[in-house]
Scaffold this motif. Structure first.
Motif, PDB file in Angstrom:
ATOM      1  N   PHE A 154       0.858  -1.180   0.000  1.00 38.37           N
ATOM      2  CA  PHE A 154       0.000   0.000   0.000  1.00 38.37           C
ATOM      3  C   PHE A 154       0.899   1.236   0.000  1.00 38.37           C
ATOM      4  N   LYS A 155       0.619   2.190  -0.892  1.00 34.79           N
ATOM      5  CA  LYS A 155       1.398   3.442  -0.880  1.00 34.79           C
ATOM      6  C   LYS A 155       0.559   4.573  -1.465  1.00 34.79           C
ATOM      7  N   THR A 192       3.330   0.786   3.155  1.00 32.79           N
ATOM      8  CA  THR A 192       3.383  -0.440   3.960  1.00 32.79           C
ATOM      9  C   THR A 192       3.592  -1.608   3.007  1.00 32.79           C
ATOM     10  N   ILE A 193       4.567  -2.465   3.308  1.00 37.33           N
ATOM     11  CA  ILE A 193       4.861  -3.582   2.414  1.00 37.33           C
ATOM     12  C   ILE A 193       4.480  -4.914   3.066  1.00 37.33           C
ATOM     13  N   ASN A 194       4.405  -5.942   2.225  1.00 41.46           N
ATOM     14  CA  ASN A 194       4.180  -7.326   2.669  1.00 41.46           C
ATOM     15  C   ASN A 194       2.935  -7.454   3.554  1.00 41.46           C
ATOM     16  N   VAL A 195       1.857  -6.843   3.104  1.00 43.45           N
ATOM     17  CA  VAL A 195       0.573  -6.936   3.803  1.00 43.45           C
ATOM     18  C   VAL A 195      -0.035  -8.305   3.489  1.00 43.45           C
ATOM     19  N   LYS A 196      -0.307  -9.111   4.546  1.00 40.59           N
ATOM     20  CA  LYS A 196      -0.661 -10.519   4.338  1.00 40.59           C
ATOM     21  C   LYS A 196      -2.101 -10.872   4.678  1.00 40.59           C
ATOM     22  N   ASN A 197      -2.842  -9.941   5.349  1.00 41.22           N
ATOM     23  CA  ASN A 197      -4.225 -10.285   5.691  1.00 41.22           C
ATOM     24  C   ASN A 197      -5.076  -9.020   5.676  1.00 41.22           C
ATOM     25  N   ALA A 204      -4.338  -4.970   5.932  1.00 46.09           N
ATOM     26  CA  ALA A 204      -4.695  -4.169   4.760  1.00 46.09           C
ATOM     27  C   ALA A 204      -5.463  -2.916   5.168  1.00 46.09           C
ATOM     28  N   ILE A 205      -6.396  -3.077   6.085  1.00 42.80           N
ATOM     29  CA  ILE A 205      -7.193  -1.924   6.546  1.00 42.80           C
ATOM     30  C   ILE A 205      -6.282  -0.906   7.244  1.00 42.80           C
ATOM     31  N   ALA A 206      -5.368  -1.395   8.090  1.00 37.69           N
ATOM     32  CA  ALA A 206      -4.442  -0.491   8.789  1.00 37.69           C
ATOM     33  C   ALA A 206      -3.530   0.219   7.791  1.00 37.69           C
ATOM     34  N   ALA A 207      -3.033  -0.534   6.797  1.00 37.06           N
ATOM     35  CA  ALA A 207      -2.146   0.055   5.794  1.00 37.06           C
ATOM     36  C   ALA A 207      -2.877   1.106   4.967  1.00 37.06           C
ATOM     37  N   PHE A 208      -4.157   0.841   4.655  1.00 35.95           N
ATOM     38  CA  PHE A 208      -4.958   1.805   3.889  1.00 35.95           C
ATOM     39  C   PHE A 208      -5.103   3.117   4.649  1.00 35.95           C
ATOM     40  N   HIS A 209      -5.454   3.044   5.930  1.00 34.88           N
ATOM     41  CA  HIS A 209      -5.642   4.262   6.723  1.00 34.88           C
ATOM     42  C   HIS A 209      -4.315   5.028   6.893  1.00 34.88           C
ATOM     43  N   TYR A 210      -3.232   4.292   7.003  1.00 38.36           N
ATOM     44  CA  TYR A 210      -1.915   4.941   7.130  1.00 38.36           C
ATOM     45  C   TYR A 210      -1.576   5.714   5.842  1.00 38.36           C
ATOM     46  N   ALA A 211      -1.805   5.088   4.691  1.00 40.41           N
ATOM     47  CA  ALA A 211      -1.515   5.739   3.419  1.00 40.41           C
ATOM     48  C   ALA A 211      -2.429   6.943   3.193  1.00 40.41           C
ATOM     49  N   LYS A 212      -3.688   6.850   3.708  1.00 34.98           N
ATOM     50  CA  LYS A 212      -4.643   7.948   3.531  1.00 34.98           C
ATOM     51  C   LYS A 212      -4.200   9.234   4.218  1.00 34.98           C
ATOM     52  N   TYR A 266      -1.525  10.583   3.726  1.00 35.69           N
ATOM     53  CA  TYR A 266      -0.658  11.285   2.783  1.00 35.69           C
ATOM     54  C   TYR A 266      -1.309  11.528   1.427  1.00 35.69           C
ATOM     55  N   SER A 267      -2.421  10.817   1.130  1.00 33.27           N
ATOM     56  CA  SER A 267      -3.038  10.984  -0.186  1.00 33.27           C
ATOM     57  C   SER A 267      -4.489  10.515  -0.144  1.00 33.27           C
ATOM     58  N   ARG A 268      -5.334  11.126  -0.979  1.00 29.04           N
ATOM     59  CA  ARG A 268      -6.735  10.691  -1.049  1.00 29.04           C
ATOM     60  C   ARG A 268      -6.852   9.330  -1.726  1.00 29.04           C
ATOM     61  N   ARG A 269      -5.984   9.093  -2.710  1.00 30.80           N
ATOM     62  CA  ARG A 269      -6.058   7.831  -3.452  1.00 30.80           C
ATOM     63  C   ARG A 269      -4.806   7.006  -3.168  1.00 30.80           C
ATOM     64  N   ILE A 270      -4.999   5.669  -3.086  1.00 32.90           N
ATOM     65  CA  ILE A 270      -3.939   4.769  -2.652  1.00 32.90           C
ATOM     66  C   ILE A 270      -3.652   3.748  -3.749  1.00 32.90           C
ATOM     67  N   ILE A 271      -2.359   3.490  -3.962  1.00 32.11           N
ATOM     68  CA  ILE A 271      -1.963   2.406  -4.858  1.00 32.11           C
ATOM     69  C   ILE A 271      -1.925   1.100  -4.048  1.00 32.11           C
ATOM     70  N   VAL A 272      -2.615   0.078  -4.549  1.00 29.61           N
ATOM     71  CA  VAL A 272      -2.563  -1.260  -3.951  1.00 29.61           C
ATOM     72  C   VAL A 272      -2.039  -2.194  -5.036  1.00 29.61           C
ATOM     73  N   GLU A 273      -0.861  -2.779  -4.799  1.00 31.33           N
ATOM     74  CA  GLU A 273      -0.278  -3.615  -5.833  1.00 31.33           C
ATOM     75  C   GLU A 273       0.405  -4.840  -5.229  1.00 31.33           C
ATOM     76  N   SER A 274       0.751  -5.772  -6.074  1.00 31.40           N
ATOM     77  CA  SER A 274       1.398  -7.002  -5.625  1.00 31.40           C
ATOM     78  C   SER A 274       2.721  -6.677  -4.930  1.00 31.40           C
ATOM     79  N   PHE A 275       2.978  -7.412  -3.861  1.00 32.81           N
ATOM     80  CA  PHE A 275       4.266  -7.289  -3.182  1.00 32.81           C
ATOM     81  C   PHE A 275       5.252  -8.201  -3.904  1.00 32.81           C
ATOM     82  N   ILE A 276       6.202  -7.556  -4.580  1.00 32.46           N
ATOM     83  CA  ILE A 276       7.188  -8.306  -5.350  1.00 32.46           C
ATOM     84  C   ILE A 276       8.414  -8.520  -4.485  1.00 32.46           C
TER      85      ILE A 276
END
Length: 876
Positions: A256-257, A268-273, A277-285, A287-297
């Motif tokens: 999430f970024k 937040t990286i390596n989000v596994k559940n 995910a909810i905590a990572a979303f609120h943390y990213a919010k 800093y920005s209204r819209r959040i990128i959610v992508e595969s953890f490579i």
């Protein structure tokens, strides 16, 4: 002790031409003037205990410990304060070593001068050094670490960041001048029309569209994907419903970024559940209204830097981490890591100190660790989810290992997004293989990428990535400078400056010039007032339309802040006469010569010093000049002219009524003085001197004598062309001359002119100037007595700390010494004086208003002249 004043010198100055950044503190030692350090019990021991690193100061002994030996033998407190101010800056990460302490002509008062790197920190160091010395004298405890930390903070708020600073340093190494345009990172390189601007690592060539694209990670990813560039699979989310949808479409693990974030903030990286995910979303919010959610490579974090669409550096970035030893806790290991001398506060060192924040605690929590956990021996614990150096990460240079296909694609990316300076973040197992083969992806593309990881990697070769930026901004053949002609001297500066500017303008160049009445570009006044200091010079050098600068440069600005430029092509000294003596430690003509010589010291070696050979102090300046010399003189038989030209030198002379260039034995007559309006038919010697200086200067610059001649013939003395310099206004029955002569030499010049003027009566309007010496004010009055049949004293301004009646008494003293019976009228209202002059002037009289004694004298004379003209028109 008492600090009487602190000045910040930002350009070439009386202390040093090359060391431009100096603090000059005027310090009154008071009773300590009688107490050198060896008379203060225990002082040597206390200063060495408080600041042991002072042992490295060699001082006049020329060896480590030299300064402390001086303290033991006995030295004055100003000298001690100089060394303290230098050393505490060094302890705060600003290593600078130039200092001078000199006693003034006033007992107990010293000028303490030392270099600085950051201005506010330098001023603080001056004040702190005095406080430290006082504590040592009085044997009191002193919290030195508090001052050092405060200077670090001041440094970080003021200094250029490492990326911006590296570009500036590279510019300096190429002799490209620079000006900081704001308190952050907006910088101008070059002068005038040849300037370019950049902020951090964005240049004026950086496309705003490209910056918008790079700032929108979703848009960037789409463009790259369309161009067959591998990117991480992902979506954007602005609500929890979007998050749930992303989990279904992309699947765990996730990253999430913020959509428009930077420096890894909110990621937040390596989000596994789902809970994470909810905590990572609120943390990213945050800093920005819209959040990128992508595969953890999985893989390693790489940064590739592309400048001007060419790959210049690549680095493996490692997030801040610790390595367990089976004994210490996480917090203890962090503290140990921060003791690494490569780590420092902010950007002071190669690496940044590791701080504990929410990201750190989240990563520890995922491992079931806290700050008090003892980490097993050999285990790596990552403390940040991103590898930014600003959060404590490290970097390893891999520039020489990157596969050609990856180089090709990175250079494609810079063009696809459109960035001239582009930082590309890649997640891959390595860069030695094509990303299409090892499963690596482009994470994001950054505008204004940081350079620090490439300039000073933790491992591997440092890369001078600032060099290709300067190559891009200033390709071969493009100049960064514009010609600068600086004019100084006691009298004639403004007229000479204006005349040079007039010649330049007539020869097709757009000229910017500064004078004592305003700043001009071509024919337009942009700022009114006395604009002869460094601020005004910088104004012209920042003006993007200017092709050549002609800068009147007065003593006040040099003493107050140094020159506003670091080099000039031609420096002109019109003369050095008694004026402004007794101010700012300038007590005699030798002192004044030292000030004026600063301009000649700034002339580049291939440039020219244009000096008055009729003035012995100008000849002294020539002896130490490190550039070409050319002289001007009213006498071709002047010994200095004869010797100079005998040796093949160039001069301008006044011979047989002509303004003439003399090269060796050859003479090139430029124009007859009677054909040059500003010389008043060849009757005003000081105006001829100004013409000689301007003619020689422009000839040296390369203008043809016929073009110079045409300009001399069209430079008409007037309120518009030369305000306050020999402005003659012809009324029906009388004439008024307005001139800003304000010292004995200037008064003598007017006196010589008035001797050629037939008049029924010569009336003078004079005043004194409060910041001149008594003897100078009296001398101007003596000269006035020789000039005038009647004198009006109008002392309505220029008091400058003096009483009005004191200045009037000095003027009367001088007048009466020469003509005891001279009629003297005292009227301190300029309006009343002007009204009376116009009303009572007898036919054929000649009225001279000197030193601009009447406020806006030119404007008021013009007003009455217009009224007279209107009356004449009404009669018709």
């Amino acid at each position: 002790m008492k600090i009487l004043g602190i000045q910040v010198l930002r350009g070439p100055n009386i202390w040093s031409i090359n060391r431009k950044k100096l603090i000059q503190m005027r310090l009154d030692l008071e009773d300590l003037e009688q107490r050198p350090t060896n008379s203060i019990a225990g002082f040597r021991e206390r200063i060495e205990k408080l600041i042991p690193s002072l042992h490295s100061h060699r001082c006049s002994k020329g060896a480590p410990g030299g300064f402390l030996s001086r303290v033991e033998e006995g030295t004055w407190m100003g000298h001690v304060i100089e060394h303290i101010a230098l050393e505490i800056q060094t302890l705060a990460g600003m290593d600078t070593g130039f200092g001078r302490t000199r006693q003034t002509k006033t007992e107990g008062i010293y000028n303490v001068v030392f270099s600085y790197l950051e201005e506010k920190a330098g001023v603080f160091a001056a004040e702190a050094a005095v406080s430290i010395a006082e504590a040592l004298i009085n044997d009191k405890e002193y919290d030195l670490e508090h001052d050092i930390q405060r200077m670090r903070e001041l440094r970080e708020t003021e200094r250029l960041g490492p990326s911006t600073g590296s570009i500036v340093d590279e510019a300096i190494s190429r002799d490209i001048p620079w000006i900081r345009l704001n308190k952050s990172s907006l910088v101008q390189l070059g002068y005038g029309k040849n300037q370019v601007r950049f902020r951090a690592t964005m240049t004026e060539r950086t496309s705003s569209i490209a910056v918008d694209i790079a700032g929108n990670k979703d848009e960037t990813k789409r463009l790259l994907n369309d161009a067959a560039i591998p990117v991480a699979k992902g979506v954007t989310a602005s609500s929890l419903e979007d998050v749930y949808d992303a989990i279904k479409r992309v699947g765990f693990p996730l990253v999430f970024k913020p959509l428009d974030g930077n420096h890894g903030k909110g990621a937040t990286i390596n989000v596994k559940n789902e809970e994470e995910a909810i905590a990572a979303f609120h943390y990213a919010k945050e800093y920005s209204r819209r959040i990128i959610v992508e595969s953890f490579i999985t893989g390693h974090d790489f940064r590739v830097l592309v400048i001007d669409h060419k790959m210049v550096a690549a680095a493996l970035r490692v997030p801040a981490h610790i390595k367990g030893d089976g004994k210490n806790t996480v917090q203890q290991l962090i503290d140990q890591e921060n003791e690494d001398p490569r780590r420092g506060y902010g950007h002071e060192n190669v690496l940044t100190e590791i701080t504990v924040d929410r990201d750190t605690l989240d990563l520890l929590d995922k491992k079931g660790y806290t700050l008090e956990t003892v980490v097993p021996k050999g285990e790596l614990v990552y403390l940040k989810s991103t590898a930014n150096l600003s959060t404590g990460g490290t970097s390893i240079d891999v520039t020489d290992q990157i596969h050609p296909q990856n180089v090709f694609n990175c250079e494609r990316i810079s063009r696809i997004v459109g960035l001239d300076i582009c930082g590309i973040d890649i997640m891959a197992e390595n860069l030695t293989e094509p990303l299409t083969e090892n499963g690596g992806v482009i994470l994001e593309v950054n505008a204004a990428p940081g350079f620090r990881m490439h300039l000073a990697p933790s491992e591997g070769l440092p890369r001078n990535v600032a060099a290709p930026v300067i190559d891009m901004l200033y390709p071969p053949g493009k100049s960064a400078r514009i010609p600068i002609i600086a004019v100084t001297g006691t009298n004639g500066k403004t007229t000479t400056t204006r005349l040079i500017a007039h010649i330049v303008k007539n020869n097709g160049s757009r000229v910017g010039f500064t004078t004592s009445d305003g700043i001009y570009v071509q024919n337009t006044m942009l700022m009114k007032g006395d604009t002869t200091g460094p601020f005004s010079a910088e104004f012209i050098l920042k003006e993007p339309t200017v092709e050549i600068a002609v800068l009147e440069t007065a003593r006040g600005g040099i003493l107050r802040a140094g020159l506003g430029f670091n080099k000039c092509d031609i420096g002109v000294v019109t003369n050095i006469q008694e004026d402004h003596l007794g101010i700012s430690d300038i007590h005699n003509l030798e002192d004044l010569t030292r000030v004026k010589a600063v301009v000649i010291g700034a002339v580049k070696r291939s440039g020219w010093a244009v000096l008055n050979a009729d003035n012995s102090y100008c000849l002294k300046i020539a002896q130490s000049a490190d550039c070409n010399i050319a002289y001007f003189s009213m006498d071709e038989k002047n010994p200095a002219i004869k010797e100079h030209c005998k040796n093949g030198g160039i001069a301008a002379i006044y011979e047989n009524g002509y303004v003439t260039i003399k090269k060796g034995d050859w003479k090139i007559r430029v124009e007859k003085a009677t054909h040059i309006p500003i010389t008043f038919n060849g009757s005003v010697d000081f105006m001829i001197q100004n013409v000689l200086a301007a003619t020689l200067t422009t000839f040296l610059w390369g203008y043809k004598t016929e073009d110079i001649r045409m300009s001399l013939e069209t430079f008409i003395p007037s309120a518009a062309q030369t305000p306050g310099r020999m402005n003659v206004f012809k009324f029906k029955d009388f004439q008024i001359l307005v001139d800003f002569a304000h010292n004995p030499d200037g008064f003598n010049g007017i006196k010589a002119y008035l001797q050629s003027i037939e008049a029924t009566e010569h009336i003078g309007v004079i005043s004194g100037t409060g910041d001149r010496r008594d003897e100078d004010i009296i001398e101007t009055a003596r000269i006035a007595a020789h000039m005038f049949d009647k004198v009006i004293i109008c002392q309505e301004k220029y008091l400058r700390g003096r009483k009005q009646e004191d200045l009037i008494d000095l003027l009367i003293t001088g007048l009466k010494e020469v003509k005891p019976d001279i009629p003297i009228e005292i009227n301190n209202s300029g309006d009343e004086v002007m009204k009376k002059i116009v009303k009572t002037a007898i036919p054929g009289s000649f009225i001279t208003i000197l030193s601009d004694t009447i406020d806006n004298a030119i404007h008021k004379v013009t007003y009455y002249l217009d009224k007279e003209l209107d009356k004449e028109l009404d009669k018709k």
